[in-house]
Design a protein around this motif. Structure first.
Motif, PDB file in Angstrom:
ATOM      1  N   VAL A 199       0.820  -1.209   0.000  1.00  0.00           N
ATOM      2  CA  VAL A 199       0.000   0.000   0.000  1.00  0.00           C
ATOM      3  C   VAL A 199       0.853   1.257   0.000  1.00  0.00           C
ATOM      4  O   VAL A 199       0.527   2.254  -0.659  1.00  0.00           O
ATOM      5  N   VAL A 214      -5.447   4.471   5.479  1.00  0.00           N
ATOM      6  CA  VAL A 214      -6.243   4.060   4.314  1.00  0.00           C
ATOM      7  C   VAL A 214      -6.687   2.607   4.446  1.00  0.00           C
ATOM      8  O   VAL A 214      -7.802   2.252   4.018  1.00  0.00           O
ATOM      9  N   LEU A 215      -5.878   1.763   5.049  1.00  0.00           N
ATOM     10  CA  LEU A 215      -6.305   0.381   5.268  1.00  0.00           C
ATOM     11  C   LEU A 215      -7.491   0.328   6.217  1.00  0.00           C
ATOM     12  O   LEU A 215      -8.413  -0.471   6.028  1.00  0.00           O
ATOM     13  N   GLN A 265      -9.759   2.645   6.497  1.00  0.00           N
ATOM     14  CA  GLN A 265     -10.920   3.098   5.724  1.00  0.00           C
ATOM     15  C   GLN A 265     -11.556   1.949   4.944  1.00  0.00           C
ATOM     16  O   GLN A 265     -12.765   1.939   4.721  1.00  0.00           O
ATOM     17  N   LEU A 266     -10.743   0.985   4.541  1.00  0.00           N
ATOM     18  CA  LEU A 266     -11.214  -0.116   3.704  1.00  0.00           C
ATOM     19  C   LEU A 266     -11.361  -1.407   4.502  1.00  0.00           C
ATOM     20  O   LEU A 266     -11.448  -2.494   3.924  1.00  0.00           O
ATOM     21  N   ARG A 309      -9.089  -4.563  -2.541  1.00  0.00           N
ATOM     22  CA  ARG A 309      -9.151  -3.507  -1.525  1.00  0.00           C
ATOM     23  C   ARG A 309      -7.757  -2.941  -1.253  1.00  0.00           C
ATOM     24  O   ARG A 309      -7.601  -1.735  -1.067  1.00  0.00           O
ATOM     25  N   VAL A 310      -6.770  -3.817  -1.226  1.00  0.00           N
ATOM     26  CA  VAL A 310      -5.391  -3.357  -1.033  1.00  0.00           C
ATOM     27  C   VAL A 310      -4.969  -2.466  -2.195  1.00  0.00           C
ATOM     28  O   VAL A 310      -4.319  -1.420  -2.004  1.00  0.00           O
ATOM     29  N   ALA A 336      -6.535   0.832  -1.709  1.00  0.00           N
ATOM     30  CA  ALA A 336      -5.815   1.556  -0.656  1.00  0.00           C
ATOM     31  C   ALA A 336      -4.534   2.164  -1.203  1.00  0.00           C
ATOM     32  O   ALA A 336      -4.188   3.313  -0.899  1.00  0.00           O
ATOM     33  N   ARG A 337      -3.804   1.386  -2.018  1.00  0.00           N
ATOM     34  CA  ARG A 337      -2.583   1.909  -2.635  1.00  0.00           C
ATOM     35  C   ARG A 337      -2.897   3.087  -3.557  1.00  0.00           C
ATOM     36  O   ARG A 337      -2.134   4.060  -3.626  1.00  0.00           O
ATOM     37  N   ILE A 375      -3.344   6.300  -1.386  1.00  0.00           N
ATOM     38  CA  ILE A 375      -2.332   6.678  -0.407  1.00  0.00           C
ATOM     39  C   ILE A 375      -1.785   8.087  -0.635  1.00  0.00           C
ATOM     40  O   ILE A 375      -1.425   8.778   0.311  1.00  0.00           O
TER      41      ILE A 375
END
Length: 309
Positions: free
Chosen positions: A108, A129-130, A132-133, A153-154, A157-158, A161
């Motif tokens: 991420v 951010v992780l 958030q998801l 999802r990862v 998130a990336r 960022i």
């Protein structure tokens, strides 16, 4: 429409030359407003991924202009382009492109590492951010330990960022089952709605496209007005035979002509030769946008040495 975050003027992309020449985009003019969700729809080979690559500054056009926030990007050097992409854009692809032996958090925070952000700040922002998801509890897991939906999802998130202004999603649910696809779609459209992030979705899925506020339909490198033209299972791709120009070979249906801009002798089908000759005689198309750079951008197809299809 709101002020455009992305604009193109007479965007042309050509791969190959001579007999292997392929015109992927044929003079695309469009504007994408800040906070819009836009679907670029078309069958395989329509030019939709090529258009996304040019909009995202992952490739350069043969002709025409791509502008971000009203500023043309054609004169930027490689370092400037990389920095701009890393700061302004997030990417969500059908293939996850995660490094399997690295942790979720390391995957991420990769854009922050590239940008030179210190490790402590990378971890803080990555965990935000992780969270958030709903993936914070997976931060130390390896990417190989995740399900398809978790991997996507990862990837999202990336993409988030660096707090991008635009997220490009290329077939973002192509590798997911229908239930997981809906969850991922809801996340992307929630980011568009709640954070005002511009969302550009490239897809052949009409159901996904209809969730966007606007649809752009592509057929053979050109924008068409109706979805039927872009999604019809039977598309006539056979070139129409033109009147035989001088030098035509009746046996093969090809013709040798002088390429108008390079002066080289090339072999083309009769229809392509007629089109190339017509395009070379065509006057410069006037710019259609209000931006000061969008005036008289050339739209004259030329072969691009070294490009591959």
């Amino acid at each position: 429409m709101t002020a455009p975050v992305l604009e193109t003027e007479n965007l042309v992309k050509i791969y190959g030359r001579g007999e292997t020449r392929f015109d992927a985009l044929k003079g695309i003019n469009l504007e994408i407003g800040k906070g819009e969700s836009v679907a670029v729809v078309g069958k395989s080979g329509s030019g939709k991924s090529t258009l996304m690559h040019l909009l995202a500054l992952l490739d350069a056009p043969t002709h025409g202009v791509v502008a971000l926030e009203g500023k043309p990007t054609g004169d930027l050097n490689a370092k400037e382009l990389n920095e701009l992409r890393n700061s302004a854009f997030g990417f969500v692809f059908q293939q996850f492109f995660l490094t399997p032996n690295q942790s979720v958090l390391e995957n991420v925070t990769l854009p922050l590492k590239i940008a030179g952000v210190p490790a402590g700040e990378r971890k803080r922002r990555g965990m935000e951010v992780l969270d958030q998801l709903d993936m914070a509890d997976k931060a130390e897991n390896k990417a190989t330990d995740l399900s398809g939906g978790q991997k996507q999802r990862v990837v999202i998130a990336r993409a988030l960022i660096n707090e991008p202004s635009v997220i490009f999603a290329d077939e973002p649910t192509g590798n997911l089952d229908s239930a997981t696809s809906r969850v991922v779609e809801d996340i992307l459209f929630g980011l568009n709605r709640d954070k005002g992030i511009t969302l550009v979705v490239v897809t052949h899925d009409l159901d996904l496209a209809q969730r966007c506020s606007r649809q752009i339909y592509l057929v053979d490198g050109q924008i068409v007005p109706t979805p039927e033209a872009a999604t019809n299972d039977v598309v006539d791709r056979q070139p129409r035979r033109a009147a035989h120009p001088a030098g035509a070979d009746d046996a093969t249906g090809t013709v040798r002509i002088t390429e108008p801009t390079t002066g080289e002798m090339i072999t083309l089908s009769e229809a392509d030769a007629a089109e190339l000759t017509r395009a070379a005689q065509e006057p410069m198309r006037p710019g259609k946008h209000a931006a000061p750079w969008a005036t008289n951008t050339p739209h004259r197809p030329t072969d691009q040495p070294g490009a591959t299809a």
